[in-house]
Design an enzyme around this catalytic site. Structure first.
Site, PDB file in Angstrom:
ATOM      1  CB  VAL A  24      -0.945   0.020   1.219  1.00  0.00           C
ATOM      2  CG1 VAL A  24      -1.846   1.247   1.180  1.00  0.00           C
ATOM      3  CG2 VAL A  24      -1.776  -1.259   1.268  1.00  0.00           C
ATOM      4  CG  ASP A 132      -5.729  -9.010   6.174  1.00  0.00           C
ATOM      5  OD1 ASP A 132      -5.348  -9.702   7.148  1.00  0.00           O
ATOM      6  OD2 ASP A 132      -4.981  -8.243   5.563  1.00  0.00           O
TER       7      ASP A 132
END
Length: 145
Positions: A24, A132
């Protein structure tokens, strides 16, 4: 390893982190707004079934409307490096908060519980399973008690 200068039309500022699905980055969109761009790891992108499932989840996440879920803004799962773009939430992860201050209690814990329930309710309402949900992935936005 240096982050890429851009991902699709997004100008990369810096790496925010990495997990099982991807890396990310904090980036700017074409209008100068900060966004989070997740570049999908090759082992995920190269798995036809995994990419198909991710594509269905992206389509469903476009329908999620909740102040407790970072809005999905864009995705290109057919790019050379497939990516997903969400609104960037400035804050600290639950993991960081607990490591610094210890476990939450009282009103702070009840507020977290309410936010998590609202987020999961919105996600499950469009038939998506988060897959997640960890203290590392729960972000407490700055300014939120």
């Amino acid at each position: 390893m240096r982050p890429p200068e851009s991902i699709g039309p997004y100008e990369v500022l810096r790496k925010l982190g990495a997990g099982g699905m991807g890396t990310v980055y904090l980036a700017l969109d074409e209008e100068g707004r900060t966004v989070a761009v997740k570049v999908i790891h090759p082992h995920v992108a190269d798995d036809v079934n995994g990419l198909r499932r991710l594509s269905r989840e992206v389509a469903a996440m476009k329908r999620v409307a909740s102040p407790y879920v970072a809005e999905l803004l864009d995705a290109d799962l057919r790019a050379e490096q497939p990516y997903i773009v969400t609104r960037y939430v400035q804050g600290r992860s639950l993991q960081q908060i607990v490591e610094r201050r210890g476990p939450l209690a009282g009103e702070e814990l009840r507020d977290l519980q309410k936010g998590l329930v609202a987020a999961l309710d919105a996600i499950h309402a469009v038939s998506v399973v988060h897959r997640d949900l960890t203290p590392h992935n729960v972000v407490i936005a700055d300014g939120v008690p």
